[in-house]
Design a protein around this motif. Sequence first.
Motif, PDB file in Angstrom:
ATOM      1  N   THR A   1     -29.768 -13.603   3.314  1.00 44.39           N
ATOM      2  CA  THR A   1     -28.861 -13.079   4.331  1.00 44.39           C
ATOM      3  C   THR A   1     -29.346 -11.714   4.766  1.00 44.39           C
ATOM      4  O   THR A   1     -29.672 -10.869   3.926  1.00 44.39           O
ATOM      5  N   CYS A   2     -29.427 -11.499   6.071  1.00 46.76           N
ATOM      6  CA  CYS A   2     -29.867 -10.203   6.574  1.00 46.76           C
ATOM      7  C   CYS A   2     -28.961  -9.780   7.728  1.00 46.76           C
ATOM      8  O   CYS A   2     -28.316 -10.603   8.376  1.00 46.76           O
ATOM      9  N   SER A   3     -28.913  -8.481   7.957  1.00 48.04           N
ATOM     10  CA  SER A   3     -28.049  -7.920   8.991  1.00 48.04           C
ATOM     11  C   SER A   3     -28.659  -6.609   9.467  1.00 48.04           C
ATOM     12  O   SER A   3     -29.766  -6.235   9.053  1.00 48.04           O
ATOM     13  N   ARG A   4     -27.939  -5.891  10.309  1.00 47.59           N
ATOM     14  CA  ARG A   4     -28.454  -4.598  10.790  1.00 47.59           C
ATOM     15  C   ARG A   4     -28.513  -3.560   9.682  1.00 47.59           C
ATOM     16  O   ARG A   4     -29.227  -2.563   9.800  1.00 47.59           O
ATOM     17  N   THR A   5     -27.781  -3.789   8.599  1.00 43.17           N
ATOM     18  CA  THR A   5     -27.796  -2.844   7.484  1.00 43.17           C
ATOM     19  C   THR A   5     -28.427  -3.424   6.227  1.00 43.17           C
ATOM     20  O   THR A   5     -28.789  -2.671   5.320  1.00 43.17           O
ATOM     21  N   ARG A   6     -28.575  -4.713   6.155  1.00 42.65           N
ATOM     22  CA  ARG A   6     -29.160  -5.385   4.990  1.00 42.65           C
ATOM     23  C   ARG A   6     -30.462  -6.042   5.426  1.00 42.65           C
ATOM     24  O   ARG A   6     -30.450  -7.020   6.133  1.00 42.65           O
ATOM     25  N   GLU A   7     -31.576  -5.468   5.018  1.00 42.37           N
ATOM     26  CA  GLU A   7     -32.902  -5.891   5.468  1.00 42.37           C
ATOM     27  C   GLU A   7     -32.978  -5.907   7.000  1.00 42.37           C
ATOM     28  O   GLU A   7     -33.263  -6.942   7.626  1.00 42.37           O
TER      29      GLU A   7
ATOM     30  N   TRP B   1     -51.330 -10.346  21.294  1.00 45.29           N
ATOM     31  CA  TRP B   1     -50.980  -9.326  20.297  1.00 45.29           C
ATOM     32  C   TRP B   1     -51.061  -7.915  20.865  1.00 45.29           C
ATOM     33  O   TRP B   1     -50.755  -6.958  20.167  1.00 45.29           O
ATOM     34  N   GLU B   2     -51.439  -7.749  22.113  1.00 43.67           N
ATOM     35  CA  GLU B   2     -51.218  -6.482  22.804  1.00 43.67           C
ATOM     36  C   GLU B   2     -49.742  -6.319  23.149  1.00 43.67           C
ATOM     37  O   GLU B   2     -49.213  -5.208  23.154  1.00 43.67           O
ATOM     38  N   ILE B   3     -49.105  -7.446  23.455  1.00 44.44           N
ATOM     39  CA  ILE B   3     -47.707  -7.418  23.885  1.00 44.44           C
ATOM     40  C   ILE B   3     -46.772  -7.465  22.682  1.00 44.44           C
ATOM     41  O   ILE B   3     -45.802  -6.702  22.596  1.00 44.44           O
ATOM     42  N   TYR B   4     -47.053  -8.353  21.756  1.00 44.77           N
ATOM     43  CA  TYR B   4     -46.211  -8.539  20.585  1.00 44.77           C
ATOM     44  C   TYR B   4     -46.801  -7.772  19.413  1.00 44.77           C
ATOM     45  O   TYR B   4     -48.012  -7.574  19.331  1.00 44.77           O
ATOM     46  N   ASP B   5     -45.930  -7.317  18.501  1.00 37.20           N
ATOM     47  CA  ASP B   5     -46.365  -6.439  17.422  1.00 37.20           C
ATOM     48  C   ASP B   5     -46.834  -7.254  16.214  1.00 37.20           C
ATOM     49  O   ASP B   5     -46.018  -7.757  15.438  1.00 37.20           O
ATOM     50  N   ARG B   6     -48.142  -7.363  16.080  1.00 39.38           N
ATOM     51  CA  ARG B   6     -48.693  -8.202  15.011  1.00 39.38           C
ATOM     52  C   ARG B   6     -48.416  -7.644  13.609  1.00 39.38           C
ATOM     53  O   ARG B   6     -48.025  -8.422  12.717  1.00 39.38           O
ATOM     54  N   PRO B   7     -48.582  -6.336  13.358  1.00 42.21           N
ATOM     55  CA  PRO B   7     -48.306  -5.846  11.998  1.00 42.21           C
ATOM     56  C   PRO B   7     -46.867  -6.116  11.547  1.00 42.21           C
ATOM     57  O   PRO B   7     -46.637  -6.531  10.406  1.00 42.21           O
ATOM     58  N   ARG B   8     -45.888  -5.913  12.433  1.00 44.16           N
ATOM     59  CA  ARG B   8     -44.506  -6.163  12.046  1.00 44.16           C
ATOM     60  C   ARG B   8     -44.242  -7.652  11.858  1.00 44.16           C
ATOM     61  O   ARG B   8     -43.518  -8.055  10.936  1.00 44.16           O
ATOM     62  N   TYR B   9     -44.833  -8.484  12.726  1.00 42.13           N
ATOM     63  CA  TYR B   9     -44.663  -9.925  12.581  1.00 42.13           C
ATOM     64  C   TYR B   9     -45.270 -10.395  11.257  1.00 42.13           C
ATOM     65  O   TYR B   9     -44.645 -11.173  10.516  1.00 42.13           O
ATOM     66  N   GLU B  10     -46.463  -9.928  10.935  1.00 40.98           N
ATOM     67  CA  GLU B  10     -47.121 -10.377   9.710  1.00 40.98           C
ATOM     68  C   GLU B  10     -46.404  -9.854   8.467  1.00 40.98           C
ATOM     69  O   GLU B  10     -46.372 -10.534   7.437  1.00 40.98           O
ATOM     70  N   ALA B  11     -45.811  -8.663   8.562  1.00 34.10           N
ATOM     71  CA  ALA B  11     -45.032  -8.148   7.431  1.00 34.10           C
ATOM     72  C   ALA B  11     -43.804  -9.036   7.191  1.00 34.10           C
ATOM     73  O   ALA B  11     -43.471  -9.368   6.047  1.00 34.10           O
TER      74      ALA B  11
ATOM     75  N   PRO C   1     -38.300  -4.447  17.940  1.00 36.07           N
ATOM     76  CA  PRO C   1     -39.487  -4.205  17.122  1.00 36.07           C
ATOM     77  C   PRO C   1     -40.558  -5.276  17.235  1.00 36.07           C
ATOM     78  O   PRO C   1     -41.701  -5.032  16.840  1.00 36.07           O
ATOM     79  N   TRP C   2     -40.236  -6.454  17.771  1.00 35.47           N
ATOM     80  CA  TRP C   2     -41.266  -7.480  17.926  1.00 35.47           C
ATOM     81  C   TRP C   2     -42.138  -7.220  19.148  1.00 35.47           C
ATOM     82  O   TRP C   2     -43.158  -7.892  19.338  1.00 35.47           O
ATOM     83  N   ILE C   3     -41.753  -6.257  19.992  1.00 37.44           N
ATOM     84  CA  ILE C   3     -42.620  -5.807  21.078  1.00 37.44           C
ATOM     85  C   ILE C   3     -43.460  -4.647  20.565  1.00 37.44           C
ATOM     86  O   ILE C   3     -42.949  -3.737  19.910  1.00 37.44           O
ATOM     87  N   SER C   4     -44.759  -4.651  20.851  1.00 32.54           N
ATOM     88  CA  SER C   4     -45.633  -3.592  20.358  1.00 32.54           C
ATOM     89  C   SER C   4     -45.232  -2.254  20.969  1.00 32.54           C
ATOM     90  O   SER C   4     -44.706  -2.189  22.089  1.00 32.54           O
ATOM     91  N   ASP C   5     -45.470  -1.179  20.255  1.00 33.30           N
ATOM     92  CA  ASP C   5     -45.138   0.159  20.749  1.00 33.30           C
ATOM     93  C   ASP C   5     -45.873   0.451  22.055  1.00 33.30           C
ATOM     94  O   ASP C   5     -45.315   1.062  22.972  1.00 33.30           O
ATOM     95  N   ALA C   6     -47.137   0.010  22.131  1.00 27.52           N
ATOM     96  CA  ALA C   6     -47.932   0.285  23.334  1.00 27.52           C
ATOM     97  C   ALA C   6     -47.347  -0.439  24.541  1.00 27.52           C
ATOM     98  O   ALA C   6     -47.248   0.134  25.639  1.00 27.52           O
ATOM     99  N   HIS C   7     -46.938  -1.702  24.356  1.00 26.81           N
ATOM    100  CA  HIS C   7     -46.381  -2.434  25.501  1.00 26.81           C
ATOM    101  C   HIS C   7     -44.991  -1.916  25.835  1.00 26.81           C
ATOM    102  O   HIS C   7     -44.627  -1.860  27.020  1.00 26.81           O
ATOM    103  N   TRP C   8     -44.232  -1.535  24.836  1.00 25.66           N
ATOM    104  CA  TRP C   8     -42.910  -0.980  25.125  1.00 25.66           C
ATOM    105  C   TRP C   8     -43.029   0.305  25.945  1.00 25.66           C
ATOM    106  O   TRP C   8     -42.200   0.558  26.830  1.00 25.66           O
TER     107      TRP C   8
ATOM    108  N   GLU D   1     -34.136  -7.983  12.733  1.00 27.62           N
ATOM    109  CA  GLU D   1     -34.600  -7.771  14.108  1.00 27.62           C
ATOM    110  C   GLU D   1     -35.776  -8.688  14.459  1.00 27.62           C
ATOM    111  O   GLU D   1     -35.926  -9.087  15.613  1.00 27.62           O
ATOM    112  N   MET D   2     -36.604  -9.016  13.487  1.00 25.62           N
ATOM    113  CA  MET D   2     -37.798  -9.806  13.778  1.00 25.62           C
ATOM    114  C   MET D   2     -37.507 -11.288  13.968  1.00 25.62           C
ATOM    115  O   MET D   2     -38.327 -12.022  14.525  1.00 25.62           O
ATOM    116  N   VAL D   3     -36.347 -11.761  13.522  1.00 27.85           N
ATOM    117  CA  VAL D   3     -36.017 -13.176  13.689  1.00 27.85           C
ATOM    118  C   VAL D   3     -35.917 -13.524  15.168  1.00 27.85           C
ATOM    119  O   VAL D   3     -36.334 -14.600  15.606  1.00 27.85           O
TER     120      VAL D   3
END
Length: 479
Positions: A157-163, A432-442, A371-378, A168-170
């Motif tokens: 179970t995850c939420s804005r305060t629990r993991e 992967w320029e648009i989507y954030d690969r490090p966060r997705y892979e984590a 967070p699933w959008i890369s910082d550069a594209h955002w 956000e990545m779901v």
Amino acid sequence: MNQVLTRANLRPLWPVRWSPRQEHERRVDAVARELRRVAEPSVPVRLKKGGVHHLVPLPWDTRFLGRSVDVSALTNVLEIDTRARLCTAEPGATFGEVVRATLEHGLVPAVVPELEGITVGGAVAGFSLESTSFRQGGFHDSCVEYELLTGDGELLTCSRTREPQLFEMVHGSFGTLGILTRLVFELVPAAPFVSVEYQRFHSVELFESALRDACRLDAAGRPDFVDAILHGPDALVLCLGRFTERAAETSSYGTTGIYYRSTLDRPRDTLTTREYCFRYDRDCHWLTESMRSLQRPMVRRLFGRWLLGSTNLIAWSKRLSPLWGFKRRPNVVVDLLLPARRFQDFMRWYQDTVSHYPVWVVPYRVPAPYPWISDAHWARMADELFIDCAIYGKKNSEPGVDYSKLIEAKVFELGGLKTLISRNHYTRERFWEIYDRPRYEAAKRRLDPHHVFGDVYDHVVTEGRRFERRDEPERSVRR
């Protein structure tokens, strides 16, 4: 031999009535057992949902082949908390079912996607919006908690305060991080009716100015709903809706009427709240434009029960999709999110290059960077307001021109974001320029370390590129 008594082997002499939450736990247990039975490392499983998929059918589509896990039993509305204004539902509950249940309490979800058959789980796994998105964002922005099965069959179970990072990545992961099994989302008060005013404009400049004014959150008399239908370059209709307690008369588009056409003729309209939520469902926006016989009143009256409505139309599209293989390419079906400051640039290009109408326009406010959008594209996207343009049904058979590919490239050039519901042409590097690969892979390492659910790029991009003819040069188009 002694046997341990469990729910699975206990056989009482009288019927046992489990609570909705207990029934939910039993259904999730069954899905988890099936997942653990079929899952093998690096062999993606597919979910058998039994509902309308977020992904548009493609000819000879292989995205839904392979080992499957049946989640079609997870379709229930579990609880409506009227005091906290929260709804708890399983992922296969459709918005048609959810709205029916919540309206009994004078409430609706903060964002109700426009087609009755869209499921709450699909709205999170993909991308969803509607005419409340100018203040609410997407449906997922109203969610407060997810329960999901990991690739190892464990319940989390995850939420804005629990993991919160996993939570956000779901969104936008298209089921490649885990299996949603329960969602909790916010509800808002709803009146019985919606009154809609239609404002017409003959230029993009005047239209955009009025759209921005309507979306000001501090404006007195702000509408509850804002969207628009562009019927042509000089026929731009802004639709402003407001909840109302009373109505002298209401319109219905459930039989012979066609909602999107009515916006050209009427100065205003009143619908029940339920009918407003699903005003585009009967024709699946304007999918029936490509099957004109379905727009004839007699056909609609006699056969509409079996042929019309998003669920019927999408089911027929899926059945007939193998026939599309004889075509050069499928028609264009795409939603794209543009920074509002680039809307006029896009529309000038669109009229010169694509020129397909109607176009559905929905303003969209992002509460915080996803967070699933890369910082550069955002950084390229960043704006106070975004405008979604839905392009449905553009024929795409001209030699040397793939309009799907042209639109994708233009959206990237303008710092926008294209939804992944249909054909996608990105190289892995551009994706992967648009989507954030490090966060997705984590998130992948935490939720699906053995790649049971596959990779998001392979899931949404590889199949869409099968129609490209590399031996046929693309040419630019200007009309």
